[in-house]
Design an enzyme around this catalytic site. Structure first.
Site, PDB file in Angstrom:
ATOM      1  N   ARG A 162       0.839  -1.203   0.000  1.00 36.05           N
ATOM      2  CA  ARG A 162       0.000   0.000   0.000  1.00 36.05           C
ATOM      3  C   ARG A 162       0.870   1.247   0.000  1.00 36.05           C
ATOM      4  O   ARG A 162       0.635   2.192  -0.740  1.00 36.05           O
ATOM      5  CB  ARG A 162      -0.905   0.028   1.240  1.00 36.05           C
ATOM      6  CG  ARG A 162      -2.012  -0.978   1.247  1.00 36.05           C
ATOM      7  CD  ARG A 162      -2.853  -0.823   2.521  1.00 36.05           C
ATOM      8  NE  ARG A 162      -3.911  -1.816   2.575  1.00 36.05           N
ATOM      9  CZ  ARG A 162      -3.760  -3.033   3.061  1.00 36.05           C
ATOM     10  NH1 ARG A 162      -2.573  -3.397   3.546  1.00 36.05           N
ATOM     11  NH2 ARG A 162      -4.757  -3.884   3.071  1.00 36.05           N
ATOM     12  N   ILE A 163       1.879   1.234   0.865  1.00 32.15           N
ATOM     13  CA  ILE A 163       2.749   2.408   0.971  1.00 32.15           C
ATOM     14  C   ILE A 163       3.602   2.551  -0.281  1.00 32.15           C
ATOM     15  O   ILE A 163       3.741   3.648  -0.837  1.00 32.15           O
ATOM     16  CB  ILE A 163       3.625   2.309   2.232  1.00 32.15           C
ATOM     17  CG1 ILE A 163       2.738   2.304   3.480  1.00 32.15           C
ATOM     18  CG2 ILE A 163       4.635   3.456   2.293  1.00 32.15           C
ATOM     19  CD1 ILE A 163       3.456   1.903   4.751  1.00 32.15           C
ATOM     20  N   ASP A 180       9.426  -6.285  -6.860  1.00 34.40           N
ATOM     21  CA  ASP A 180       8.360  -6.974  -6.134  1.00 34.40           C
ATOM     22  C   ASP A 180       8.009  -8.217  -6.934  1.00 34.40           C
ATOM     23  O   ASP A 180       7.401  -8.112  -8.005  1.00 34.40           O
ATOM     24  CB  ASP A 180       7.126  -6.086  -5.957  1.00 34.40           C
ATOM     25  CG  ASP A 180       6.111  -6.708  -4.996  1.00 34.40           C
ATOM     26  OD1 ASP A 180       5.949  -7.947  -5.034  1.00 34.40           O
ATOM     27  OD2 ASP A 180       5.484  -5.965  -4.226  1.00 34.40           O
ATOM     28  N   ALA A 186       9.822   0.991   6.607  1.00 37.99           N
ATOM     29  CA  ALA A 186       9.036  -0.245   6.665  1.00 37.99           C
ATOM     30  C   ALA A 186       9.202  -0.911   8.024  1.00 37.99           C
ATOM     31  O   ALA A 186       8.464  -0.602   8.963  1.00 37.99           O
ATOM     32  CB  ALA A 186       9.443  -1.176   5.526  1.00 37.99           C
ATOM     33  N   ARG A 187      10.162  -1.797   8.151  1.00 37.79           N
ATOM     34  CA  ARG A 187      10.451  -2.479   9.413  1.00 37.79           C
ATOM     35  C   ARG A 187      11.948  -2.701   9.527  1.00 37.79           C
ATOM     36  O   ARG A 187      12.628  -3.016   8.536  1.00 37.79           O
ATOM     37  CB  ARG A 187       9.732  -3.833   9.497  1.00 37.79           C
ATOM     38  CG  ARG A 187       8.228  -3.744   9.685  1.00 37.79           C
ATOM     39  CD  ARG A 187       7.873  -3.261  11.089  1.00 37.79           C
ATOM     40  NE  ARG A 187       6.434  -3.298  11.333  1.00 37.79           N
ATOM     41  CZ  ARG A 187       5.605  -2.292  11.100  1.00 37.79           C
ATOM     42  NH1 ARG A 187       6.069  -1.161  10.569  1.00 37.79           N
ATOM     43  NH2 ARG A 187       4.312  -2.393  11.380  1.00 37.79           N
ATOM     44  N   ASP A 223      13.686   5.388   9.786  1.00 39.55           N
ATOM     45  CA  ASP A 223      12.592   5.667  10.717  1.00 39.55           C
ATOM     46  C   ASP A 223      12.265   4.462  11.585  1.00 39.55           C
ATOM     47  O   ASP A 223      11.576   4.597  12.591  1.00 39.55           O
ATOM     48  CB  ASP A 223      11.343   6.098   9.939  1.00 39.55           C
ATOM     49  CG  ASP A 223      10.223   6.561  10.850  1.00 39.55           C
ATOM     50  OD1 ASP A 223      10.467   7.486  11.656  1.00 39.55           O
ATOM     51  OD2 ASP A 223       9.109   5.998  10.778  1.00 39.55           O
ATOM     52  N   GLU A 268      13.160  -1.885  18.203  1.00 38.21           N
ATOM     53  CA  GLU A 268      12.425  -0.655  17.896  1.00 38.21           C
ATOM     54  C   GLU A 268      13.183   0.589  18.359  1.00 38.21           C
ATOM     55  O   GLU A 268      13.221   1.602  17.666  1.00 38.21           O
ATOM     56  CB  GLU A 268      11.042  -0.716  18.554  1.00 38.21           C
ATOM     57  CG  GLU A 268      10.161   0.475  18.279  1.00 38.21           C
ATOM     58  CD  GLU A 268       9.647   0.546  16.849  1.00 38.21           C
ATOM     59  OE1 GLU A 268       9.160   1.630  16.458  1.00 38.21           O
ATOM     60  OE2 GLU A 268       9.721  -0.458  16.137  1.00 38.21           O
ATOM     61  N   HIS A 317      10.368   6.376  14.534  1.00 35.28           N
ATOM     62  CA  HIS A 317       9.159   5.710  14.020  1.00 35.28           C
ATOM     63  C   HIS A 317       7.991   6.691  13.977  1.00 35.28           C
ATOM     64  O   HIS A 317       6.918   6.457  14.538  1.00 35.28           O
ATOM     65  CB  HIS A 317       8.811   4.495  14.880  1.00 35.28           C
ATOM     66  CG  HIS A 317       7.976   3.480  14.153  1.00 35.28           C
ATOM     67  ND1 HIS A 317       7.871   2.173  14.552  1.00 35.28           N
ATOM     68  CD2 HIS A 317       7.185   3.585  13.045  1.00 35.28           C
ATOM     69  CE1 HIS A 317       7.073   1.516  13.733  1.00 35.28           C
ATOM     70  NE2 HIS A 317       6.641   2.356  12.807  1.00 35.28           N
TER      71      HIS A 317
END
Length: 341
Positions: A171-172, A191, A251-252, A275, A280, A299
């Protein structure tokens, strides 16, 4: 939905108020009250106390958010009339137990609303990276003159004709591609789930990950965090990046071998805008805090402040669709869970 015994379906909330300010302002609660019966505007923060037992016994629609307790077997046993869970946030991983799908309870979420500010943050990061804004800032502040910044303006920097690599048509990722379309960029996409025809429709060039890493001036990561994608950005792939290129991660953190990234950054050969990290919050001694070629944020790319109201709006829109008997726009099915971030 089938008609509630009381005429309007009973609605309750579960989220942590300290983490969800602005998600459900009074105007949204009032709107919801016109189509449903709001049992209590104060959200549940646990499902194992007397108040929760009373609320769950009546709840037909549960609107959750950040900090919601897990909807496990014990919680479901207390909610015999539950028909819909709408998560006013992004991922539902860690929130749902399998029993929910077994009972045929519908699930939706507001990940699309959370995608918008992440994509906007990414667009800003790409533009600033292309123009080397942080490098200019640091030199200008350090020197208090323009002796070192003026010559840099003649270098091959800026945002005209640059190549942007997007990893993941999530989506992002798709929203970032859309936001980049008015600019004079060449956009590469990696992708494996996207066909050549779909890539052409998005206005991007589909390529392999190695080719993207080697060709892009700016690489932006938007893949889901799955066992198969853990450390997909490793030392080998980082070594492919051009000198002077920028790596962006909104993202992560688990998608990146951070030891390899730090090693690459310490050479000064590439820059990074980060970010999200794994863990975390990085250790206090992490080089991410100190490296001059790293722009680190806590984040914040996702919904913060007033941006969170989009989450509540989308959740209530989904509840309204359900009450009206219309299909949900953002329904999550059991099979979707394996591919979600």
């Amino acid at each position: 939905m089938t008609q509630s015994l009381s005429g309007r379906p009973a609605v309750a909330f579960a989220m942590q108020p300290s983490r969800t300010q602005h998600v459900l302002p009074e105007a949204l609660i009032q709107r919801l009250a016109t189509i449903g019966r709001v049992l209590d505007a104060a959200p549940m923060q646990r499902f194992d106390d007397e108040r929760a037992t009373k609320l769950l016994a009546e709840t037909e629609i549960l609107i959750t958010g950040w900090g919601s307790p897990t909807i496990d077997t014990a919680a479901l046993a207390q909610a015999p009339h539950l028909k819909l869970v709408v998560h006013a946030a992004g991922t539902v991983k860690g929130l749902l137990g399998d029993g929910l799908f077994d009972r045929g309870i519908l699930v939706s979420h507001a990940a699309q609303a959370n995608a918008l500010p992440v994509a906007e943050f990414t667009l800003a990061a790409i533009i600033f990276a292309g123009k080397k804004v942080f490098r200019f800032r640091d030199l200008y502040v350090a020197d208090r003159n323009r002796k070192r910044t003026q010559p840099i303006q003649a270098e091959a920097i800026g945002n005209y004709g640059r190549t942007i690599g997007i990893i993941g048509a999530s989506r992002i990722g798709r929203r970032v591609i859309e936001l980049l379309s008015p600019f004079d960029y060449r956009i590469l996409l990696y992708d494996p789930m996207v066909s050549d025809a779909e890539a052409a429709g998005l206005g991007v060039e589909k390529t392999e990950l190695g080719a993207l890493m080697a060709s892009a001036d700016i690489v932006s990561l938007h893949a889901p965090s799955l066992p198969a994608t853990r450390h997909m950005i490793d030392a080998q792939r980082l070594a492919l990046m051009k000198d002077g290129a920028t790596f962006i991660n909104t993202a992560r953190g688990a998608l990146v071998d951070e030891a390899a990234l730090i090693a690459a950054l310490k050479t000064g050969r590439i820059d990074a805008i980060i970010d999200v990290t794994d863990p975390e919050i990085p250790e206090a001694t992490s080089a991410f805090y100190d490296l001059p070629n790293v722009f680190l944020t806590p984040h914040i790319a996702g919904a913060v402040g007033l941006e969170r109201t989009r989450l509540g709006e989308m959740a209530i829109d989904e509840a309204a669709r359900f009450i009206d008997g219309r299909p949900l726009l953002y329904e999550i099915r059991r099979e979707d869970m394996a591919l979600m971030a």
